[in-house]
Write an enzyme that holds these catalytic residues in place. Sequence first.
Site, PDB file in Angstrom:
ATOM      1  N   GLY A  38      13.069   9.573   0.546  1.00 46.89           N
ATOM      2  CA  GLY A  38      13.959   8.447   0.790  1.00 46.89           C
ATOM      3  C   GLY A  38      15.357   8.685   0.254  1.00 46.89           C
ATOM      4  O   GLY A  38      16.351   8.357   0.903  1.00 46.89           O
ATOM      5  N   GLY A  46      12.608   2.544  -0.440  1.00 50.58           N
ATOM      6  CA  GLY A  46      12.201   3.616  -1.342  1.00 50.58           C
ATOM      7  C   GLY A  46      13.224   4.727  -1.419  1.00 50.58           C
ATOM      8  O   GLY A  46      12.879   5.903  -1.491  1.00 50.58           O
ATOM      9  N   ALA A  47      14.502   4.360  -1.454  1.00 50.71           N
ATOM     10  CA  ALA A  47      15.576   5.355  -1.347  1.00 50.71           C
ATOM     11  C   ALA A  47      16.047   5.884  -2.691  1.00 50.71           C
ATOM     12  O   ALA A  47      17.036   6.612  -2.747  1.00 50.71           O
ATOM     13  CB  ALA A  47      16.761   4.744  -0.595  1.00 50.71           C
ATOM     14  N   ASN A  48      15.361   5.567  -3.770  1.00 50.35           N
ATOM     15  CA  ASN A  48      15.822   6.019  -5.074  1.00 50.35           C
ATOM     16  C   ASN A  48      15.295   7.394  -5.461  1.00 50.35           C
ATOM     17  O   ASN A  48      15.762   7.994  -6.428  1.00 50.35           O
ATOM     18  CB  ASN A  48      15.438   5.011  -6.167  1.00 50.35           C
ATOM     19  CG  ASN A  48      13.935   4.837  -6.271  1.00 50.35           C
ATOM     20  OD1 ASN A  48      13.344   4.229  -5.394  1.00 50.35           O
ATOM     21  ND2 ASN A  48      13.322   5.368  -7.324  1.00 50.35           N
ATOM     22  N   TYR A  85      -5.562   5.045   1.338  1.00 48.96           N
ATOM     23  CA  TYR A  85      -4.271   5.591   1.745  1.00 48.96           C
ATOM     24  C   TYR A  85      -4.290   5.968   3.221  1.00 48.96           C
ATOM     25  O   TYR A  85      -3.361   5.639   3.980  1.00 48.96           O
ATOM     26  CB  TYR A  85      -3.932   6.811   0.896  1.00 48.96           C
ATOM     27  CG  TYR A  85      -2.643   7.495   1.301  1.00 48.96           C
ATOM     28  CD1 TYR A  85      -1.415   6.871   1.106  1.00 48.96           C
ATOM     29  CD2 TYR A  85      -2.664   8.759   1.884  1.00 48.96           C
ATOM     30  CE1 TYR A  85      -0.230   7.489   1.479  1.00 48.96           C
ATOM     31  CE2 TYR A  85      -1.481   9.381   2.259  1.00 48.96           C
ATOM     32  CZ  TYR A  85      -0.262   8.748   2.056  1.00 48.96           C
ATOM     33  OH  TYR A  85       0.902   9.357   2.443  1.00 48.96           O
TER      34      TYR A  85
END
Length: 303
Positions: free
Chosen positions: A27, A21-23, A164
Site C-alpha cells: 500500500g 492500508g497505505a502506511n 484468510y
Amino acid sequence: MSSFVASEVPSMAGRTVVVTGANSGIGSVTAQILAERGARVVLAVRNLEKGRAAATSMVGDTEVRVLDLADLASIRSFAEGLTEPIDVLINNAGLSLPPFSRTADGFELQFGTNHLGHFALTNLLLPRIRRRVVTVASLAHLIGKLDFADLNWERKRYRPTLAYAQSKLANLLFTAELQRRLAAVGSAVIATAAHPGLSATNLMRSESPNLRFRVEKALLDMITQDAGDGALPTLYAATADIPGNSYVGPDGILGIRGGPKLVGRAAKARDASAARQLWEISEKLTGVGFPLKTSMNRPERDN
C-alpha cells in the site's frame, strides 16, 4: 514475461486516489508511486501516526485520514468526511492469519476486515468514484471456500489459513458482482482485482504472535518478493487499459513472482450465483447497499 515497471504508470495529474492500508508494504509503495506520478493520494490508515510517518517519505500531494476497516462506524466516518470526487479507490488493506478475533461489529476479523470492511467502504464512496475500484486479492483464494452457513466462524473451529482464504475468495466474487452491477446501471467505473504473488509485507501481523504464527511468517519471508515488485499488479490494475473484472497477477511460475499480467482465477471465483449471494449477505451484515441507480460516473477524456 511482462516488462511493466513502475515508471510506466501514466501521469495521474489532476486525479485523486484513495489507498487503504497505505502506511506500509504494498500500500505504501502504491501510494508513493501514484503520488510521484501526480495524483493526490489519500492514505487511509488505521494508525494516524504511522500514516503520517509514511507520508513524510513520499514525494507529491498526500493526505492522511483515519480508517479502521474492522469498525463500520469508522468506515462511515471516513466516507462522510471525504466529500471530493475520487478517481480510483484501491482496496489494499488487509491482514492474514491472526489468532481468532472479532471486529468491533462482531465479524470474524479477517472476513470482516478484508471483505466486509472494503465492501462497505466501496459502496459508501461509489457515488463519488469516477474511474476505477481495485481490490487486492490473493493466490490463497484457490483454497478458499465460502461457508454461507457460517461466514463468521461462529460454530466451526477457527482455522486462520482457511479464514484468510475465504476472505480472499470473497474479494474476487465482490469484484465480479460489483462489475456486473456497474455495467447494469451504465456506469463508466470499472472494478478490477490484483494479487501480489508472494510479497514481503506486514500483512501477517498479530498483537500477540504465537509460535505457529512466527514460524509461518518466517517461512513466508524466505520466498517472497519485495513490496516494490508486489505493488506492480495493483498499479497495473489501477492504471492500465484493461476491461472490468480483470484480475492481474505476477507472470512467473505459479504466479508467485514476476511482472504483472492478466491472470486466471479458480472456477469458484467466477461463480455468478455465489457472487450475488455473497453480495446480498454482505449488504445485510453491513447495512450498506449498492447506491447507483443510473449512470453517475463519467470520467473526463484522457489526454
